[in-house]
Design an enzyme around this catalytic site. Structure first.
Site, mmCIF file in Angstrom:
data_model
loop_
_atom_site.group_PDB
_atom_site.id
_atom_site.type_symbol
_atom_site.label_atom_id
_atom_site.label_comp_id
_atom_site.label_asym_id
_atom_site.label_seq_id
_atom_site.Cartn_x
_atom_site.Cartn_y
_atom_site.Cartn_z
ATOM 1 N N ARG A 91 0.793 -1.231 0.000
ATOM 2 C CA ARG A 91 0.000 0.000 0.000
ATOM 3 C C ARG A 91 0.818 1.268 0.000
ATOM 4 O O ARG A 91 0.281 2.362 -0.022
ATOM 5 C CB ARG A 91 -0.915 -0.007 1.240
ATOM 6 C CG ARG A 91 -1.931 -1.101 1.221
ATOM 7 C CD ARG A 91 -2.445 -1.415 2.606
ATOM 8 N NE ARG A 91 -1.435 -2.151 3.376
ATOM 9 C CZ ARG A 91 -1.632 -2.618 4.600
ATOM 10 N NH1 ARG A 91 -2.768 -2.390 5.205
ATOM 11 N NH2 ARG A 91 -0.672 -3.292 5.226
ATOM 12 N N GLU A 97 -2.732 2.991 -12.914
ATOM 13 C CA GLU A 97 -2.893 1.791 -13.732
ATOM 14 C C GLU A 97 -3.726 2.108 -14.960
ATOM 15 O O GLU A 97 -4.603 2.987 -14.919
ATOM 16 C CB GLU A 97 -3.584 0.696 -12.897
ATOM 17 C CG GLU A 97 -3.645 -0.644 -13.598
ATOM 18 C CD GLU A 97 -4.305 -1.745 -12.750
ATOM 19 O OE1 GLU A 97 -4.751 -1.446 -11.621
ATOM 20 O OE2 GLU A 97 -4.370 -2.877 -13.231
ATOM 21 N N ARG A 181 -15.324 -5.868 -20.049
ATOM 22 C CA ARG A 181 -14.058 -6.432 -19.538
ATOM 23 C C ARG A 181 -14.285 -7.540 -18.517
ATOM 24 O O ARG A 181 -13.376 -8.289 -18.191
ATOM 25 C CB ARG A 181 -13.210 -5.321 -18.922
ATOM 26 C CG ARG A 181 -13.867 -4.676 -17.699
ATOM 27 C CD ARG A 181 -12.984 -3.637 -17.085
ATOM 28 N NE ARG A 181 -13.705 -2.848 -16.090
ATOM 29 C CZ ARG A 181 -13.115 -1.974 -15.304
ATOM 30 N NH1 ARG A 181 -11.824 -1.775 -15.384
ATOM 31 N NH2 ARG A 181 -13.822 -1.301 -14.428
ATOM 32 N N ARG A 208 8.464 -10.348 -1.718
ATOM 33 C CA ARG A 208 8.084 -10.968 -2.998
ATOM 34 C C ARG A 208 9.224 -11.717 -3.677
ATOM 35 O O ARG A 208 9.012 -12.337 -4.711
ATOM 36 C CB ARG A 208 7.505 -9.914 -3.939
ATOM 37 C CG ARG A 208 6.249 -9.250 -3.389
ATOM 38 C CD ARG A 208 5.169 -10.250 -3.025
ATOM 39 N NE ARG A 208 3.960 -9.580 -2.531
ATOM 40 C CZ ARG A 208 2.836 -10.217 -2.235
ATOM 41 N NH1 ARG A 208 2.749 -11.540 -2.366
ATOM 42 N NH2 ARG A 208 1.790 -9.566 -1.770
HETATM 43 C C1 LIG Z 1 3.960 -15.039 0.485
HETATM 44 C C2 LIG Z 1 2.790 -14.128 0.716
HETATM 45 C C3 LIG Z 1 1.524 -14.661 0.848
HETATM 46 C C4 LIG Z 1 0.412 -13.820 1.054
HETATM 47 N N1 LIG Z 1 -0.828 -14.355 1.147
HETATM 48 C C5 LIG Z 1 -1.908 -13.551 1.317
HETATM 49 C C6 LIG Z 1 -3.226 -14.080 1.402
HETATM 50 O O1 LIG Z 1 -3.429 -15.283 1.327
HETATM 51 N N2 LIG Z 1 -4.275 -13.224 1.552
HETATM 52 C C7 LIG Z 1 -4.083 -11.866 1.646
HETATM 53 O O2 LIG Z 1 -5.056 -11.134 1.790
HETATM 54 N N3 LIG Z 1 -2.847 -11.329 1.575
HETATM 55 C C8 LIG Z 1 -1.757 -12.130 1.406
HETATM 56 N N4 LIG Z 1 -0.508 -11.583 1.311
HETATM 57 C C9 LIG Z 1 -0.369 -10.131 1.382
HETATM 58 C C10 LIG Z 1 0.197 -9.677 2.753
HETATM 59 O O3 LIG Z 1 -0.684 -10.010 3.803
HETATM 60 C C11 LIG Z 1 0.453 -8.169 2.746
HETATM 61 O O4 LIG Z 1 -0.769 -7.495 2.558
HETATM 62 C C12 LIG Z 1 1.395 -7.740 1.638
HETATM 63 O O5 LIG Z 1 2.525 -8.568 1.633
HETATM 64 C C13 LIG Z 1 1.827 -6.298 1.845
HETATM 65 O O6 LIG Z 1 2.658 -6.244 2.964
HETATM 66 P P1 LIG Z 1 2.683 -4.974 3.916
HETATM 67 O O7 LIG Z 1 1.327 -4.686 4.450
HETATM 68 O O8 LIG Z 1 3.759 -5.214 4.922
HETATM 69 O O9 LIG Z 1 3.184 -3.841 2.877
HETATM 70 P P2 LIG Z 1 2.674 -2.352 2.676
HETATM 71 O O10 LIG Z 1 1.245 -2.305 2.343
HETATM 72 O O11 LIG Z 1 3.641 -1.743 1.678
HETATM 73 O O12 LIG Z 1 2.881 -1.680 4.057
HETATM 74 C C14 LIG Z 1 4.205 -1.482 4.572
HETATM 75 C C15 LIG Z 1 4.107 -1.399 6.079
HETATM 76 O O13 LIG Z 1 3.338 -0.256 6.411
HETATM 77 C C16 LIG Z 1 2.537 -0.540 7.555
HETATM 78 N N5 LIG Z 1 1.129 -0.413 7.177
HETATM 79 C C17 LIG Z 1 0.631 -0.103 5.950
HETATM 80 N N6 LIG Z 1 -0.706 -0.007 6.015
HETATM 81 C C18 LIG Z 1 -1.071 -0.279 7.289
HETATM 82 C C19 LIG Z 1 -2.296 -0.374 7.972
HETATM 83 N N7 LIG Z 1 -3.471 -0.157 7.381
HETATM 84 N N8 LIG Z 1 -2.285 -0.690 9.286
HETATM 85 C C20 LIG Z 1 -1.132 -0.934 9.923
HETATM 86 N N9 LIG Z 1 0.082 -0.871 9.347
HETATM 87 C C21 LIG Z 1 0.111 -0.546 8.036
HETATM 88 C C22 LIG Z 1 2.890 -1.960 7.985
HETATM 89 O O14 LIG Z 1 3.920 -1.898 8.928
HETATM 90 C C23 LIG Z 1 3.407 -2.583 6.727
HETATM 91 O O15 LIG Z 1 4.297 -3.678 6.945
HETATM 92 C C24 LIG Z 1 0.604 -12.413 1.132
HETATM 93 C C25 LIG Z 1 1.898 -11.893 1.008
HETATM 94 C C26 LIG Z 1 2.975 -12.719 0.806
HETATM 95 C C27 LIG Z 1 4.351 -12.115 0.660
#
Ligand SMILES: Cc1cc2nc3c(=O)[nH]c(=O)nc-3n(C[C@H](O)[C@H](O)[C@H](O)COP(=O)(O)OP(=O)(O)OC[C@H]3O[C@@H](n4cnc5c(N)ncnc54)[C@H](O)[C@@H]3O)c2cc1C
Length: 298
Positions: A91, A97, A181, A208
């Site tokens: 996020r 896009e 689409r 990733r």
């Molecule tokens: C191998 C793998 C499998 C996955 N499987 C699934 C799945 O089955 N289903 C699914 O839905 N998702 C899945 N995901 C997605 C995962 O749960 C995360 O949403 C995604 O990797 C983004 O990570 P992030 O939130 O750390 O990153 P970003 O969105 O870039 O956020 C970076 C950091 O900012 C902070 N942050 C951002 N937004 C918020 C918020 N709203 N509240 C609190 N802190 C925040 C957190 O510290 C976060 O780590 C998967 C991801 C991976 C890598």
């Protein structure tokens, strides 16, 4: 939509999968920008490139992350929609896009190579594993291809562009692109401009490029990593050493390790007494050995 063939000659682009790519649009900052920002908090102490590298490594090691946010990377990425669904979960990017409401979707879709067609993994519910008979893999490719082509044919009919099609009779005028689409599957390609700061991009790459991530998204993460390596060499080196190739231990795992150390007379004093030797042998500073001692025996 941009064709992969249009960017192949561009050294800033890396082709990914059958029709996708990652390209560098531009970037802001470099290793020095990170050091410069850190100096605001640490004073004017570091000057040489060697000292700058040391400071970057210190910041990465101690998760002092905000200086890495001073650098930005803008990427042009073309990827299948199902990969985009995963990519967009990060996020912390600014994104634009291609619009399937405004433009006609491209007829390009992703077909996995034969060696990527594998059965459901028996020990990982979220992955593939093992082998499949190559003849089955060929049939799988054919099925995905014919289904994808049929879907695009239906899309064309819904847009009202295929007057010879007999699916819809009469003088069908077509429906809006935003509705038509809906019949396209998620292996169709989409295109995005993606801007993110270096700290958040490192976070995306870490997640990733992990072997738990889907093979297809790993190909895009690797291309991004290859693109940023020459832009921020000291930052990437530190990220590689302290994040990508590093591991952390749970309390229990640490207790287990310490118990084995103890029964083999491996003590904190052993590390202290051999600091200069270990430092030379493993390419880490003596202060990092002190940090290792305090991590294990704190
Ligand atoms: C191998 C793998 C499998 C996955 N499987 C699934 C799945 O089955 N289903 C699914 O839905 N998702 C899945 N995901 C997605 C995962 O749960 C995360 O949403 C995604 O990797 C983004 O990570 P992030 O939130 O750390 O990153 P970003 O969105 O870039 O956020 C970076 C950091 O900012 C902070 N942050 C951002 N937004 C918020 C918020 N709203 N509240 C609190 N802190 C925040 C957190 O510290 C976060 O780590 C998967 C991801 C991976 C890598």
């Amino acid at each position: 939509m941009t064709k992969q063939s249009e960017v192949l000659e561009n050294p800033k682009y890396i082709p990914v999968l059958d029709h996708g790519f990652v390209g560098l649009v531009n970037h802001m900052g470099d290793d020095h920008a990170v050091v410069q920002a850190a100096r605001v908090s640490y004073g004017d102490g570091t000057k040489s490139i060697r000292q700058d590298r040391g400071l970057i490594r210190y910041l990465m090691r101690h998760r002092h992350t905000s200086p890495f946010e001073m650098c930005e990377v803008k990427l042009h990425i073309k990827l299948p929609i199902f990969v985009m669904r995963q990519w967009i979960r990060h996020r912390t990017a600014s994104i634009n896009e291609t619009s399937g409401r405004y433009s006609v979707m491209s007829d390009e879709f992703y077909i996995p190579e034969l060696e990527q067609i594998k059965p459901q993994s028996s020990n990982n519910k979220q992955g593939r594993g093992g082998d499949i008979d190559p003849e089955y893999a060929k049939t799988v490719r054919e099925l995905i291809t014919s289904q994808s082509e049929d879907a695009y044919r239906a899309y064309t009919v819904l847009l009202g562009n295929d007057k010879n099609d007999t699916t819809i009779h009469g003088d069908f005028p077509g429906i809006a692109r935003e509705l038509a689409r809906m019949v396209l599957p998620v292996n169709y390609y989409t295109e995005v401009y993606w801007k993110q700061n270096l700290h958040n991009l490192f976070h995306l790459i870490k997640l990733r490029l992990d072997t738990h991530a889907q093979w297809e998204i790993r190909q895009f993460a690797q291309a991004v990593y290859d693109i940023i390596k020459p832009l921020f060499p000291a930052c990437v080196e530190a990220f590689d050493d302290y994040v990508m190739e590093a591991s952390s231990f749970s309390k229990q795992e640490k207790q287990l390790l310490l118990s084995i150390f103890e029964s083999n007379n491996i003590t904190a004093d052993l590390f202290r007494g051999n600091k200069s030797q270990y430092s030379a042998e493993f390419g880490i500073s003596e202060s990092e050995i002190d940090e290792l001692i305090s991590k294990l025996w704190k």
